[in-house]
Design a protein around this motif. Structure first.
Motif, PDB file in Angstrom:
ATOM      1  N   ALA A 118       0.819  -1.205   0.000  1.00 40.37           N
ATOM      2  CA  ALA A 118       0.000   0.000   0.000  1.00 40.37           C
ATOM      3  C   ALA A 118       0.860   1.267   0.000  1.00 40.37           C
ATOM      4  CB  ALA A 118      -0.926   0.000   1.206  1.00 40.37           C
ATOM      5  N   ILE A 119       1.914   1.274   0.801  1.00 45.24           N
ATOM      6  CA  ILE A 119       2.773   2.456   0.919  1.00 45.24           C
ATOM      7  C   ILE A 119       3.517   2.743  -0.384  1.00 45.24           C
ATOM      8  CG2 ILE A 119       4.857   3.381   2.023  1.00 45.24           C
ATOM      9  CD1 ILE A 119       2.390   3.648   3.746  1.00 45.24           C
ATOM     10  N   PHE A 120       4.068   1.688  -0.985  1.00 45.66           N
ATOM     11  CA  PHE A 120       4.907   1.857  -2.176  1.00 45.66           C
ATOM     12  C   PHE A 120       4.152   1.621  -3.483  1.00 45.66           C
ATOM     13  CE2 PHE A 120       7.915   0.777   1.250  1.00 45.66           C
ATOM     14  CZ  PHE A 120       8.708   1.929   1.204  1.00 45.66           C
ATOM     15  N   ARG A 121       2.814   1.432  -3.347  1.00 47.71           N
ATOM     16  CA  ARG A 121       1.971   1.261  -4.534  1.00 47.71           C
ATOM     17  C   ARG A 121       2.521   0.193  -5.474  1.00 47.71           C
ATOM     18  NH1 ARG A 121      -0.921   3.850  -1.545  1.00 47.71           N
ATOM     19  NH2 ARG A 121      -2.313   5.527  -2.154  1.00 47.71           N
ATOM     20  N   LEU A 122       2.760  -0.977  -4.911  1.00 47.82           N
ATOM     21  CA  LEU A 122       3.258  -2.094  -5.702  1.00 47.82           C
ATOM     22  C   LEU A 122       2.144  -2.663  -6.580  1.00 47.82           C
ATOM     23  CD1 LEU A 122       5.424  -3.901  -2.981  1.00 47.82           C
ATOM     24  CD2 LEU A 122       6.137  -2.195  -4.674  1.00 47.82           C
ATOM     25  N   PRO A 123       2.494  -3.439  -7.626  1.00 48.54           N
ATOM     26  CA  PRO A 123       1.472  -3.977  -8.542  1.00 48.54           C
ATOM     27  C   PRO A 123       0.349  -4.722  -7.824  1.00 48.54           C
ATOM     28  CG  PRO A 123       3.636  -4.300  -9.470  1.00 48.54           C
ATOM     29  CD  PRO A 123       3.856  -3.753  -8.086  1.00 48.54           C
ATOM     30  N   LYS A 124       0.683  -5.418  -6.744  1.00 48.77           N
ATOM     31  CA  LYS A 124      -0.339  -6.166  -6.010  1.00 48.77           C
ATOM     32  C   LYS A 124      -1.406  -5.231  -5.452  1.00 48.77           C
ATOM     33  CE  LYS A 124      -0.826  -9.860  -2.605  1.00 48.77           C
ATOM     34  NZ  LYS A 124      -0.112 -10.757  -1.656  1.00 48.77           N
ATOM     35  N   GLU A 129      -6.965  -3.427  -5.508  1.00 53.25           N
ATOM     36  CA  GLU A 129      -7.894  -2.301  -5.498  1.00 53.25           C
ATOM     37  C   GLU A 129      -8.854  -2.363  -6.686  1.00 53.25           C
ATOM     38  OE1 GLU A 129      -8.483   0.445  -3.364  1.00 53.25           O
ATOM     39  OE2 GLU A 129      -7.436  -0.911  -2.001  1.00 53.25           O
ATOM     40  N   SER A 130      -8.350  -2.814  -7.835  1.00 57.23           N
ATOM     41  CA  SER A 130      -9.205  -2.962  -9.015  1.00 57.23           C
ATOM     42  C   SER A 130     -10.258  -4.042  -8.789  1.00 57.23           C
ATOM     43  CB  SER A 130      -8.357  -3.308 -10.238  1.00 57.23           C
ATOM     44  OG  SER A 130      -9.159  -3.501 -11.369  1.00 57.23           O
ATOM     45  N   ARG A 131      -9.856  -5.147  -8.146  1.00 58.01           N
ATOM     46  CA  ARG A 131     -10.805  -6.227  -7.846  1.00 58.01           C
ATOM     47  C   ARG A 131     -11.894  -5.742  -6.892  1.00 58.01           C
ATOM     48  NH1 ARG A 131     -11.956  -9.776  -3.903  1.00 58.01           N
ATOM     49  NH2 ARG A 131     -10.347  -8.913  -2.534  1.00 58.01           N
ATOM     50  N   ILE A 132     -11.506  -5.013  -5.854  1.00 58.26           N
ATOM     51  CA  ILE A 132     -12.466  -4.490  -4.883  1.00 58.26           C
ATOM     52  C   ILE A 132     -13.432  -3.520  -5.554  1.00 58.26           C
ATOM     53  CG2 ILE A 132     -12.681  -2.987  -2.857  1.00 58.26           C
ATOM     54  CD1 ILE A 132     -10.071  -4.301  -1.829  1.00 58.26           C
ATOM     55  N   HIS A 133     -12.896  -2.644  -6.399  1.00 56.57           N
ATOM     56  CA  HIS A 133     -13.724  -1.675  -7.114  1.00 56.57           C
ATOM     57  C   HIS A 133     -14.777  -2.388  -7.975  1.00 56.57           C
ATOM     58  CE1 HIS A 133     -14.622   2.123  -9.237  1.00 56.57           C
ATOM     59  NE2 HIS A 133     -14.734   1.361 -10.316  1.00 56.57           N
ATOM     60  N   ASP A 134     -14.336  -3.389  -8.734  1.00 56.38           N
ATOM     61  CA  ASP A 134     -15.258  -4.103  -9.632  1.00 56.38           C
ATOM     62  C   ASP A 134     -16.330  -4.843  -8.849  1.00 56.38           C
ATOM     63  OD1 ASP A 134     -13.794  -3.176 -11.756  1.00 56.38           O
ATOM     64  OD2 ASP A 134     -12.698  -5.049 -12.084  1.00 56.38           O
ATOM     65  N   ASN A 135     -15.938  -5.478  -7.733  1.00 58.01           N
ATOM     66  CA  ASN A 135     -16.909  -6.214  -6.920  1.00 58.01           C
ATOM     67  C   ASN A 135     -17.912  -5.268  -6.254  1.00 58.01           C
ATOM     68  OD1 ASN A 135     -15.786  -8.662  -7.560  1.00 58.01           O
ATOM     69  ND2 ASN A 135     -14.563  -8.834  -5.687  1.00 58.01           N
ATOM     70  N   ALA A 136     -17.445  -4.101  -5.848  1.00 62.76           N
ATOM     71  CA  ALA A 136     -18.340  -3.114  -5.241  1.00 62.76           C
ATOM     72  C   ALA A 136     -19.374  -2.626  -6.256  1.00 62.76           C
ATOM     73  CB  ALA A 136     -17.530  -1.939  -4.690  1.00 62.76           C
ATOM     74  N   ILE A 137     -18.936  -2.382  -7.484  1.00 62.05           N
ATOM     75  CA  ILE A 137     -19.861  -1.961  -8.540  1.00 62.05           C
ATOM     76  C   ILE A 137     -20.924  -3.037  -8.781  1.00 62.05           C
ATOM     77  CG2 ILE A 137     -20.081  -1.450 -11.007  1.00 62.05           C
ATOM     78  CD1 ILE A 137     -18.849   0.826  -9.478  1.00 62.05           C
ATOM     79  N   LYS A 138     -20.501  -4.294  -8.803  1.00 59.26           N
ATOM     80  CA  LYS A 138     -21.446  -5.390  -9.023  1.00 59.26           C
ATOM     81  C   LYS A 138     -22.513  -5.426  -7.929  1.00 59.26           C
ATOM     82  CE  LYS A 138     -18.189  -8.398 -11.495  1.00 59.26           C
ATOM     83  NZ  LYS A 138     -17.371  -9.634 -11.416  1.00 59.26           N
ATOM     84  N   LEU A 139     -22.106  -5.218  -6.676  1.00 57.97           N
ATOM     85  CA  LEU A 139     -23.071  -5.223  -5.571  1.00 57.97           C
ATOM     86  C   LEU A 139     -24.053  -4.058  -5.700  1.00 57.97           C
ATOM     87  CD1 LEU A 139     -20.984  -6.217  -2.428  1.00 57.97           C
ATOM     88  CD2 LEU A 139     -22.932  -7.438  -3.389  1.00 57.97           C
ATOM     89  N   LEU A 140     -23.556  -2.911  -6.094  1.00 57.68           N
ATOM     90  CA  LEU A 140     -24.444  -1.757  -6.276  1.00 57.68           C
ATOM     91  C   LEU A 140     -25.440  -2.002  -7.403  1.00 57.68           C
ATOM     92  CD1 LEU A 140     -21.976   1.223  -5.746  1.00 57.68           C
ATOM     93  CD2 LEU A 140     -23.765   0.419  -4.193  1.00 57.68           C
TER      94      LEU A 140
END
Length: 257
Positions: A118-124, A129-140
């Motif tokens: 999180a601090i160094f904004r690594l690829p992981k 964050e992209s996975r969480i964003h997509d799943n949140a949109i699906k729930l909405l």
């Protein structure tokens, strides 16, 4: 198969017994109702099951990884991690956050990156964050709020705030969902939409749902079984038809002749 078993559950506040010697068993993928007059102990019962209160007596067992395990004295946040989520009688959203961020907050227990990512904004970090964003949109989208994802939660109409609270509970990936008076304050159209939504999420998410509600039409339409509390005691249980014709239930609501 049972997913939740309660035995001799009791909660005393000083000399008052808010819940007294309650026994019930909830099955997997079942939609049940918990009803009773005001002051019957329904919300106290929910608070016991979700770890807000510690029982004075009795046991609460939840099916976890195929085995029934005690959740007495387990903290509410850990109970959520074990698969139980709830909404509240009084809506408790993060009102200054966006609709989308209200859902993302509830997904924090499943984040798969660490501090340094999180601090160094690594690829992981970006991948997660992209996975969480997509799943949140699906729930909405499931609750019909996809187009309002960027609005502040406080600006939603009352009925949509209720839907957002349900979506946030679903974001914790529960196996058991507690809904505390979800139709409170709703107009008939909003109640009809809520009824359809509850049926949909039970089917789509393979959930066990336990519902406290005063709207008897909604309860009788949705629930497969109903439990009735009065003065903290379980006075009846059965199908909607059995409860509707139960003399003790009628007396609890309307008084004796």
């Amino acid at each position: 198969m049972s997913v939740l078993v309660v035995k001799n559950l009791t909660k005393n506040f000083g000399g008052l017994s808010a819940v007294s010697n309650v026994n019930l068993e909830i099955n997997e993928n079942e939609l049940v109702g918990l009803i009773g007059p005001n002051g019957a102990g329904k919300t106290t019962f929910f608070n016991l099951l979700t770890g807000v209160y510690e029982p004075s007596e009795g046991s609460i067992e939840l099916k976890i990884n195929g085995k029934m395990k005690s959740i007495v004295k387990v903290k509410p946040y850990n109970i959520t991690k074990l698969g139980m989520a709830r909404t509240f009688q009084n809506i408790r959203l993060f009102k200054e956050l966006s609709v989308l961020d209200n859902i993302k907050v509830a997904m924090n227990k499943d984040i798969k990156y660490g501090f340094f990512s999180a601090i160094f904004r690594l690829p992981k970090f970006y991948k997660e964050e992209s996975r969480i964003h997509d799943n949140a949109i699906k729930l909405l989208e499931v609750v019909g709020l996809g187009e309002k994802r960027n609005e502040l939660a406080k600006n939603l109409p009352y009925g949509e705030q209720r839907k957002l609270e349900i979506a946030r509970a679903l974001a914790t990936n529960p196996t058991v969902l507690f809904l505390d008076e979800p139709a409170a304050g709703m107009n008939p159209q909003e109640t009809n939409e809520l009824t359809s939504l509850i049926n949909k999420i039970k089917k789509d998410f393979n959930l066990t749902i336990i519902l406290i509600e005063h709207d008897m039409s909604l309860v009788m339409t949705l629930c497969e079984r109903i439990f009735v509390l009065d003065y903290g005691k379980l006075i009846a249980k059965g199908t909607p038809e059995e409860i509707k014709n139960n003399k003790r239930v009628v007396e609890a609501y309307l008084g004796e002749d």
